[in-house]
Scaffold this active site. Structure first.
Site, mmCIF file in Angstrom:
data_model
loop_
_atom_site.group_PDB
_atom_site.id
_atom_site.type_symbol
_atom_site.label_atom_id
_atom_site.label_comp_id
_atom_site.label_asym_id
_atom_site.label_seq_id
_atom_site.Cartn_x
_atom_site.Cartn_y
_atom_site.Cartn_z
ATOM 1 N N HIS A 114 0.812 -1.223 0.000
ATOM 2 C CA HIS A 114 0.000 0.000 0.000
ATOM 3 C C HIS A 114 0.850 1.280 0.000
ATOM 4 O O HIS A 114 0.310 2.371 -0.227
ATOM 5 C CB HIS A 114 -0.943 0.040 1.208
ATOM 6 C CG HIS A 114 -1.995 -1.028 1.198
ATOM 7 N ND1 HIS A 114 -2.837 -1.225 0.122
ATOM 8 C CD2 HIS A 114 -2.331 -1.976 2.117
ATOM 9 C CE1 HIS A 114 -3.654 -2.238 0.395
ATOM 10 N NE2 HIS A 114 -3.365 -2.718 1.588
ATOM 11 N N ASP A 150 -2.811 -10.628 -2.481
ATOM 12 C CA ASP A 150 -3.383 -10.115 -1.234
ATOM 13 C C ASP A 150 -4.824 -9.675 -1.517
ATOM 14 O O ASP A 150 -5.120 -9.205 -2.619
ATOM 15 C CB ASP A 150 -2.531 -8.931 -0.764
ATOM 16 C CG ASP A 150 -2.919 -8.419 0.612
ATOM 17 O OD1 ASP A 150 -2.188 -8.716 1.571
ATOM 18 O OD2 ASP A 150 -3.951 -7.715 0.725
ATOM 19 N N HIS A 152 -6.355 -7.180 -0.631
ATOM 20 C CA HIS A 152 -6.471 -5.728 -0.836
ATOM 21 C C HIS A 152 -5.688 -5.308 -2.080
ATOM 22 O O HIS A 152 -4.628 -5.866 -2.360
ATOM 23 C CB HIS A 152 -5.940 -4.989 0.388
ATOM 24 C CG HIS A 152 -6.637 -5.367 1.662
ATOM 25 N ND1 HIS A 152 -6.092 -6.247 2.581
ATOM 26 C CD2 HIS A 152 -7.859 -5.021 2.126
ATOM 27 C CE1 HIS A 152 -6.950 -6.408 3.578
ATOM 28 N NE2 HIS A 152 -8.030 -5.681 3.330
ATOM 29 N N ASP A 230 -4.868 -12.874 3.167
ATOM 30 C CA ASP A 230 -6.108 -12.368 3.758
ATOM 31 C C ASP A 230 -7.331 -12.559 2.868
ATOM 32 O O ASP A 230 -8.429 -12.135 3.228
ATOM 33 C CB ASP A 230 -5.953 -10.902 4.192
ATOM 34 C CG ASP A 230 -5.172 -10.056 3.205
ATOM 35 O OD1 ASP A 230 -4.920 -10.535 2.079
ATOM 36 O OD2 ASP A 230 -4.822 -8.914 3.545
HETATM 37 ZN ZN LIG Z 1 -4.236 -7.206 2.636
#
Ligand SMILES: [Zn+2]
Length: 289
Positions: A114, A150, A152, A230
């Site tokens: 991120h 991931d 996200h 995740d």
């Molecule tokens: Zn994540």
């Protein structure tokens, strides 16, 4: 295989924060208990500023030294800049192992995908995978793919690698979800595969397979993997549906590409994280589960 870790990465924590030291320490314990596995353990080297500055601004490196939190998710832990640099160092060591023909995994925290050129966010401070991908290119790899599974979206990686010649970014992630980006492709080289919350497992896996097919068509010389766990059905931060076997399958699918690859730990917050990582590494190396 080579696994890079360092006990110092467990020395910071914030009360109640899901990105906690046990993620790494319990995984190390599990892997070390499997004494039959052919693992060579390494510690990370220090990452130099010149390497970090391919992805980040000088201002950002300076900001990491200030004691103010970056946002509610991303505290200014004491010595966080050193921890983040060590995480980058782990990825660089994993890259070197991959280029020497080994499978490699960097098992460190904090995660990185991120982090944007100028901003720490979402538990991430330096964009480990993008820095390593750019270093690979500097070292002579002409076509580098970053594969991010991931749950996200790897918004920081996308921002850093957007329209970089010789680079392609493939991200499979839940949408809508944090950080809200990744709904469509961007530029000529960032390919996003959004998956609705609670998408049935077989459909989620079909999207992963489609992303891998596109990655293969890019004909990478090297694959850097943002390995987040995740999207697992038991993870508290999203509504993914993957099972442990799917992480084995992901490892197996990357192995089948027969392209040098290294992986770094991104997210994954369930108590089953150590088993999920073991399943992934087993697929990657052709070990039986
Ligand atoms: Zn994540």
């Amino acid at each position: 295989m080579t696994i890079i870790t360092d006990p110092r990465c467990t020395e910071y924590a914030a009360p109640g924060h899901p990105e906690r030291p046990e993620r790494v320490s319990r995984t190390v314990d599990l892997l070390k208990s499997r004494t039959q596995l052919p693992i060579s353990w390494q510690t990370p080297a220090a990452a130099q500023d010149s390497v970090l500055l391919r992805a980040h601004t000088q201002r950002h490196l300076h900001r990491l030294l200030a004691p103010e939190d970056f946002d509610g998710d991303t505290p200014a832990h004491p010595h966080i800049a050193e921890h983040a640099r060590r995480s980058v160092g782990g990825a660089l060591r994993a890259l070197a192992a991959a280029r020497a023909g080994e499978t490699a995994f960097s098992l460190l925290r904090p995660p990185g995908h991120h982090a944007t050129p100028e901003r720490a966010m979402g538990f991430c401070y330096l964009n480990t995978v993008a820095i390593a991908a750019l270093e690979a290119q500097e070292g002579g790899c002409r076509r580098v793919a970053v594969f991010d599974f991931d749950v996200h979206h790897g918004n920081g990686t996308e921002e850093i690698l957007l329209d970089q010649p010789g680079m392609a970014f493939f991200s499979i992630h839940q949408h809508p979800c944090y950080p809200g980006t990744g709904r469509t492709n961007r530029g000529g080289n960032c390919f996003n595969f959004p998956v609705r919350p609670a998408t049935p497992r077989a459909d989620y896996r079909a999207v992963l397979a489609r992303a891998l097919e596109q990655l293969k068509a890019f004909r990478p010389e090297l694959v850097a993997v943002s390995a987040g766990f995740d999207a697992y059905q038991g993870d508290p931060l999203a509504q993914g549906t993957l099972a442990r076997e799917d992480f084995y399958w992901l490892g197996e699918s990357l192995r089948a590409l027969q392209v040098p690859a290294f992986s770094i730990l991104e997210g994954g917050y369930s108590d089953d994280l150590p088993e999920l990582i073991l399943a992934y590494l087993s697929g990657l190396n052709g070990w039986t589960l």
